[in-house]
Design a protein around this motif. Sequence first.
Motif, PDB file in Angstrom:
ATOM      1  N   SER A  19      24.345  -0.369  18.623  1.00  0.00           N
ATOM      2  CA  SER A  19      23.902   0.635  19.305  1.00  0.00           C
ATOM      3  C   SER A  19      22.630   0.001  20.425  1.00  0.00           C
ATOM      4  N   TYR A  20      22.187  -1.028  19.388  1.00  0.00           N
ATOM      5  CA  TYR A  20      20.963  -2.384  19.356  1.00  0.00           C
ATOM      6  C   TYR A  20      21.258  -3.702  20.656  1.00  0.00           C
ATOM      7  N   ASP A  21      22.235  -3.900  20.062  1.00  0.00           N
ATOM      8  CA  ASP A  21      23.617  -4.759  21.241  1.00  0.00           C
ATOM      9  C   ASP A  21      22.316  -5.201  22.934  1.00  0.00           C
ATOM     10  N   GLY A  22      22.513  -6.155  22.918  1.00  0.00           N
ATOM     11  CA  GLY A  22      21.247  -6.772  24.112  1.00  0.00           C
ATOM     12  C   GLY A  22      19.923  -6.181  24.202  1.00  0.00           C
ATOM     13  N   LEU A  23      19.285  -5.290  23.250  1.00  0.00           N
ATOM     14  CA  LEU A  23      17.953  -5.833  23.303  1.00  0.00           C
ATOM     15  C   LEU A  23      17.698  -6.469  22.683  1.00  0.00           C
ATOM     16  N   PHE A  24      17.722  -6.710  21.488  1.00  0.00           N
ATOM     17  CA  PHE A  24      17.085  -7.821  20.627  1.00  0.00           C
ATOM     18  C   PHE A  24      18.040  -9.216  19.865  1.00  0.00           C
ATOM     19  N   TYR A  25      18.239 -10.100  19.975  1.00  0.00           N
ATOM     20  CA  TYR A  25      18.880 -11.091  18.847  1.00  0.00           C
ATOM     21  C   TYR A  25      18.009 -11.488  17.961  1.00  0.00           C
ATOM     22  N   THR A  26      18.954 -11.549  16.318  1.00  0.00           N
ATOM     23  CA  THR A  26      18.480 -11.828  15.416  1.00  0.00           C
ATOM     24  C   THR A  26      18.900 -14.366  15.278  1.00  0.00           C
ATOM     25  N   ALA A  27      18.091 -14.751  15.289  1.00  0.00           N
ATOM     26  CA  ALA A  27      17.651 -16.209  15.047  1.00  0.00           C
ATOM     27  C   ALA A  27      17.555 -16.684  13.334  1.00  0.00           C
ATOM     28  N   VAL A  28      19.032 -17.243  12.645  1.00  0.00           N
ATOM     29  CA  VAL A  28      18.648 -17.506  11.767  1.00  0.00           C
ATOM     30  C   VAL A  28      18.367 -18.798  11.599  1.00  0.00           C
ATOM     31  N   LYS A  29      16.975 -19.368  11.493  1.00  0.00           N
ATOM     32  CA  LYS A  29      16.633 -20.461  11.518  1.00  0.00           C
ATOM     33  C   LYS A  29      17.079 -21.876  10.606  1.00  0.00           C
ATOM     34  N   THR A  30      17.714 -21.521   9.445  1.00  0.00           N
ATOM     35  CA  THR A  30      18.579 -22.375   8.297  1.00  0.00           C
ATOM     36  C   THR A  30      20.413 -22.781   9.123  1.00  0.00           C
ATOM     37  N   THR A  31      20.498 -21.624   9.783  1.00  0.00           N
ATOM     38  CA  THR A  31      21.767 -22.528  10.592  1.00  0.00           C
ATOM     39  C   THR A  31      21.569 -22.766  11.942  1.00  0.00           C
ATOM     40  N   LYS A  32      20.846 -22.422  12.621  1.00  0.00           N
ATOM     41  CA  LYS A  32      20.391 -22.733  14.226  1.00  0.00           C
ATOM     42  C   LYS A  32      21.325 -21.972  14.746  1.00  0.00           C
ATOM     43  N   ILE A  33      21.780 -20.696  14.321  1.00  0.00           N
ATOM     44  CA  ILE A  33      23.300 -18.965  15.245  1.00  0.00           C
ATOM     45  C   ILE A  33      22.360 -18.454  15.383  1.00  0.00           C
ATOM     46  N   TYR A  34      22.148 -17.887  16.635  1.00  0.00           N
ATOM     47  CA  TYR A  34      22.008 -16.596  17.157  1.00  0.00           C
ATOM     48  C   TYR A  34      22.961 -15.751  17.603  1.00  0.00           C
ATOM     49  N   CYS A  35      22.744 -13.938  16.699  1.00  0.00           N
ATOM     50  CA  CYS A  35      23.611 -13.321  16.767  1.00  0.00           C
ATOM     51  C   CYS A  35      23.751 -11.823  17.251  1.00  0.00           C
ATOM     52  N   ARG A  36      24.339 -10.888  17.743  1.00  0.00           N
ATOM     53  CA  ARG A  36      23.787  -9.506  18.554  1.00  0.00           C
ATOM     54  C   ARG A  36      23.824  -9.072  16.673  1.00  0.00           C
ATOM     55  N   PRO A  37      22.824  -7.431  16.726  1.00  0.00           N
ATOM     56  CA  PRO A  37      22.419  -6.891  15.964  1.00  0.00           C
ATOM     57  C   PRO A  37      23.354  -6.843  15.016  1.00  0.00           C
ATOM     58  N   SER A  38      25.332  -6.253  15.799  1.00  0.00           N
ATOM     59  CA  SER A  38      26.119  -6.551  15.156  1.00  0.00           C
ATOM     60  C   SER A  38      27.079  -6.631  14.593  1.00  0.00           C
ATOM     61  N   CYS A  39      26.323  -7.993  14.490  1.00  0.00           N
ATOM     62  CA  CYS A  39      27.446  -9.345  14.058  1.00  0.00           C
ATOM     63  C   CYS A  39      27.682  -8.864  12.398  1.00  0.00           C
ATOM     64  N   ARG A  40      28.930  -9.092  12.294  1.00  0.00           N
ATOM     65  CA  ARG A  40      29.160  -8.646  10.939  1.00  0.00           C
ATOM     66  C   ARG A  40      29.294  -9.571   9.755  1.00  0.00           C
ATOM     67  N   SER A  41      28.599 -10.997  10.274  1.00  0.00           N
ATOM     68  CA  SER A  41      28.675 -12.238   9.752  1.00  0.00           C
ATOM     69  C   SER A  41      27.649 -12.166   8.712  1.00  0.00           C
ATOM     70  N   ARG A  42      27.995 -12.746   7.716  1.00  0.00           N
ATOM     71  CA  ARG A  42      26.872 -12.457   6.390  1.00  0.00           C
ATOM     72  C   ARG A  42      25.771 -12.556   6.469  1.00  0.00           C
ATOM     73  N   LYS A  43      25.225 -12.193   6.153  1.00  0.00           N
ATOM     74  CA  LYS A  43      23.980 -11.775   6.701  1.00  0.00           C
ATOM     75  C   LYS A  43      22.610 -12.647   5.957  1.00  0.00           C
ATOM     76  N   PRO A  44      21.936 -12.739   7.175  1.00  0.00           N
ATOM     77  CA  PRO A  44      20.881 -14.619   6.034  1.00  0.00           C
ATOM     78  C   PRO A  44      19.669 -13.369   5.316  1.00  0.00           C
ATOM     79  N   LYS A  45      18.920 -14.056   4.561  1.00  0.00           N
ATOM     80  CA  LYS A  45      17.965 -14.314   4.192  1.00  0.00           C
ATOM     81  C   LYS A  45      16.922 -13.771   4.717  1.00  0.00           C
ATOM     82  N   LYS A  46      15.885 -12.631   4.720  1.00  0.00           N
ATOM     83  CA  LYS A  46      15.096 -11.951   5.656  1.00  0.00           C
ATOM     84  C   LYS A  46      14.374 -12.900   5.957  1.00  0.00           C
ATOM     85  N   ILE A  47      13.404 -13.778   5.289  1.00  0.00           N
ATOM     86  CA  ILE A  47      12.574 -15.086   5.151  1.00  0.00           C
ATOM     87  C   ILE A  47      13.266 -16.370   6.237  1.00  0.00           C
ATOM     88  N   ASN A  48      14.610 -16.499   6.737  1.00  0.00           N
ATOM     89  CA  ASN A  48      15.159 -17.349   7.481  1.00  0.00           C
ATOM     90  C   ASN A  48      15.144 -17.169   9.177  1.00  0.00           C
TER      91      ASN A  48
END
Length: 182
Positions: A19-48
């Motif tokens: 329900s939050y898809d499109g409102l914000f995007y999550t970016a993972v610093k170590t992989t340089k990938i951004y995702c939707r909030p609903s992405c089912r990929s493995r969750k990153p460490k909070k600091i990344n």
Amino acid sequence: MANLSFEEMWEKIMACDSSYDGLFYTAVKTTKIYCRPSCRSRKPKKINVDFYETITEAIEAGFRACKRCQPDTGLSPQMELVTGVKSFLLMHYKKPLILQDIADHAGVSPFYLERQFKQATSDTPRTYLEKVRVDKAVHLLKHSSLTNLEICYEAGFQSTSNFYKVFRTMMNCSPNEYRRLR
């Protein structure tokens, strides 16, 4: 950013809340990938993790789109699948379809299809197909002089007993009672 704090956005990605898809995007610093909030990929460490309000901001910061959740496409992969299946069912409601036929058309396993469809619509593909067929039957009851048997087969039901059972369940009356009341 959508009036959400870092902690609130973190909770949304941990819950894979679509329900939050499109409102914000999550970016993972170590992989340089951004995702939707609903992405089912493995969750990153909070600091990344960084959060961005738009795809453009994430791209300008040097991130690329996730191949799993495809945030750069219009619909989520799940909604594309569901929309495609709904379209298929609307076009083929007269045929005697089983879940395997629908899954073969969608190119996924029957289990995956049923799970994704139910998650998105609260119905199984079979229930959705029955609703389509009952809607067709209701239209024919209102606007034609066909017999109930003719309507049964015209709406895609394979047996009269199933037609009467499904119709009564969804409309709380028989086809004859529905025709009289309308």
